[in-house]
Write an enzyme that holds these catalytic residues in place. Structure first.
Site, PDB file in Angstrom:
ATOM      1  N   LYS A 131      60.239  33.003 -15.420  1.00 48.00           N
ATOM      2  CA  LYS A 131      58.951  33.677 -15.581  1.00 48.00           C
ATOM      3  C   LYS A 131      58.698  34.187 -16.997  1.00 48.00           C
ATOM      4  CE  LYS A 131      57.564  34.530 -10.946  1.00 48.00           C
ATOM      5  NZ  LYS A 131      58.749  34.349 -10.077  1.00 48.00           N
ATOM      6  N   GLU A 161      49.962  41.049 -11.449  1.00 47.69           N
ATOM      7  CA  GLU A 161      50.272  41.223 -10.029  1.00 47.69           C
ATOM      8  C   GLU A 161      51.741  40.836  -9.852  1.00 47.69           C
ATOM      9  OE1 GLU A 161      49.264  38.363 -11.242  1.00 47.69           O
ATOM     10  OE2 GLU A 161      50.741  37.063 -10.293  1.00 47.69           O
ATOM     11  N   SER A 187      65.734  28.009 -10.836  1.00 46.91           N
ATOM     12  CA  SER A 187      64.660  28.818 -11.426  1.00 46.91           C
ATOM     13  C   SER A 187      65.087  30.242 -11.760  1.00 46.91           C
ATOM     14  CB  SER A 187      63.448  28.847 -10.488  1.00 46.91           C
ATOM     15  OG  SER A 187      63.810  29.293  -9.193  1.00 46.91           O
TER      16      SER A 187
HETATM   17  C1  LIG Z   1      58.689  33.712  -8.827  1.00 41.55           C
HETATM   18  C2  LIG Z   1      59.826  32.812  -8.636  1.00 41.55           C
HETATM   19  C3  LIG Z   1      59.669  31.529  -8.065  1.00 41.55           C
HETATM   20  C4  LIG Z   1      58.365  31.028  -7.513  1.00 41.55           C
HETATM   21  O1  LIG Z   1      57.330  30.917  -8.424  1.00 41.55           O
HETATM   22  P1  LIG Z   1      56.818  29.538  -9.017  1.00 41.55           P
HETATM   23  O2  LIG Z   1      55.599  29.915  -9.762  1.00 41.55           O
HETATM   24  O3  LIG Z   1      56.540  28.598  -7.873  1.00 41.55           O
HETATM   25  O4  LIG Z   1      57.882  29.009  -9.904  1.00 41.55           O
HETATM   26  C5  LIG Z   1      60.777  30.707  -7.972  1.00 41.55           C
HETATM   27  N1  LIG Z   1      61.989  31.114  -8.394  1.00 41.55           N
HETATM   28  C6  LIG Z   1      62.189  32.329  -8.946  1.00 41.55           C
HETATM   29  C7  LIG Z   1      63.554  32.719  -9.389  1.00 41.55           C
HETATM   30  C8  LIG Z   1      61.119  33.222  -9.083  1.00 41.55           C
HETATM   31  O5  LIG Z   1      61.323  34.426  -9.631  1.00 41.55           O
END
Ligand SMILES: *Cc1c(COP(=O)(O)O)cnc(C)c1O
Length: 401
Positions: free
Chosen positions: A90, A112, A378
């Protein structure tokens, strides 16, 4: 050549657009007119990439997961977004958007957040830039995600608990939009995923596209060609997925597999599998697939993973899915838990429960031995340790401890 990119009106096929209240029209229009020129300028790029390198810690490694490769009979590489500052992808987006906000003369930042990950990433860059930060978060989430609330406050942000609706992410988005309507002149809304009115989905995708930009040269170095056979990512609103696939969208040699949150199962009432269950509707400024009832009332999303807990999905992904460019799998809570434990025990990496959905997708695919598979982790799983422990009975043999 096909293009799954946004068109000049802000649409991806039938999805996207900018459905905003009259009072925001000028604000959104100004952003539409300004963003490309700014983010493509040499000055912006220099500052953005310097921060990604020295502050975020990029490039994130592309790691050859040997034991997992043997298990799944392929060459598996993990794109390690979990190693970024603040622990997820993020921050790539919030760094980019705050630099844009500053260049547009905005002084106040709103955002948000659901699980609090985007709120923390936004509060972090606001501290970095010395800017005022207001975060809207559903009151239910404020209670569930207390550590992230304290992190945001420690970073200097004001957290506003939202008490409308289900008091979760979707309500926080509505409240952020309402605040924006009251302060259109001085406020920049940092949107956390490939969601919202045009140009946000495109803006966020471009900010996250550094992920696939790096995958290209990292694969060239490691396997001697700059494309994989498979890309795999989890998907909530769609930002880490968009970043992972950005430079391969029109490259049909690359199979794209996205893992959405099935909850108890996409055909139950407890699910967040928007692309399995959703129908076309307008939510938070854009046309997309939304989980709604026959009267168009938004249905609450359900999943063990707070970061995937949203009843819609970004327009870019809706278009690619309905056109068959991406394969979307619904991964249930128990499968995700097991995937998270598997990566932990096989590679010594505790993934975010969101990312664990992508891991679980591996067992649903059939690979050839020389297939190159790139899977984006992610985020890191420190925030989810309690969830993993509380559900270890779902992890099969890995849960026997
Ligand atoms: C917020 C988040 C997501 C989901 O958000 P996307 O916009 O679909 O990437 C996925 N993995 C992690 C670790 C997150 O913090």
């Amino acid at each position: 050549m096909n293009s799954y990119q946004v068109d000049s009106e802000g649409f991806y096929g039938e999805f996207g657009g900018a459905y905003v209240p009259e009072i925001l029209y000028k604000c959104v229009h100004d952003l539409q007119g300004a963003y490309r020129g700014i983010i493509e300028s040499a000055e912006f790029k220099n500052e953005y990439h310097a921060l990604l390198r020295d502050y975020v810690g990029r490039p994130s490694p592309l790691y050859h997961a040997q034991r997992m490769s043997e298990t799944y009979g392929c060459r598996l590489y993990l794109k390690r977004e979990d190693l970024n500052h603040t622990g997820a992808h993020k921050i790539n987006n919030t760094i980019g958007q705050i630099l844009l906000a500053r260049r547009m003369g905005k002084t106040r930042i709103i955002a948000e957040t659901g699980a609090g990950q985007h709120g923390v990433a936004t509060a972090t860059v606001c501290a970095l830039m010395g800017m005022q930060c207001e975060v809207f978060m559903g009151a239910t989430d404020v209670e569930r995600q207390h550590t992230n609330v304290e992190r945001m406050r420690m970073l200097g942000a004001t957290v506003h608990p939202v008490r409308t609706g289900n008091m979760t992410l979707s309500d926080a988005c509505s409240e952020a939009i309402r605040d924006w309507c009251c302060h259109p002149a001085d406020t920049f809304y940092i949107v956390g995923s490939t969601m919202g009115p045009h140009p946000y989905p495109d803006l966020v995708a471009r900010m996250q596209s550094v992920i696939s930009e790096e995958i290209k040269w990292q694969l060239q170095e490691k396997v001697g060609r700059d494309y994989p056979d498979y890309l795999i990512a989890c998907i909530g609103g769609g930002s880490n997925a968009a970043g992972t696939i950005y430079h391969y969208m029109d490259d049909e040699r690359v199979h794209i597999v996205l893992a959405e949150a099935g909850g108890h199962g996409w055909d139950t009432d407890h699910t967040a599998a928007t692309m399995h269950r959703g129908t076309v509707g307008i939510l938070h400024g854009a046309k997309m697939l939304v989980m709604q009832d026959d009267d168009g009332q938004i249905q609450e999303a359900f999943t063990i993973s707070a970061g995937l807990d949203y009843p819609g999905v970004g327009p870019m992904h809706c278009n690619m899915a309905v056109k068959g460019r991406t394969k979307v799998l619904s991964i249930n809570d128990d499968e995700a838990i097991r995937g998270g434990y598997e990566l932990t025990r096989m590679e010594g990496i505790i993934p975010a429960i969101e990312s664990a959905h992508a891991i679980a997708a591996l067992s649903k695919l059939t690979f050839k031995a020389d297939d190159v598979v790139v899977l984006t982790v992610s985020g890191r799983g420190d925030k989810d340790v309690e969830t993993y422990l509380a559900n270890k009975q779902m992890a099969g043999d890995y849960g026997n401890f």
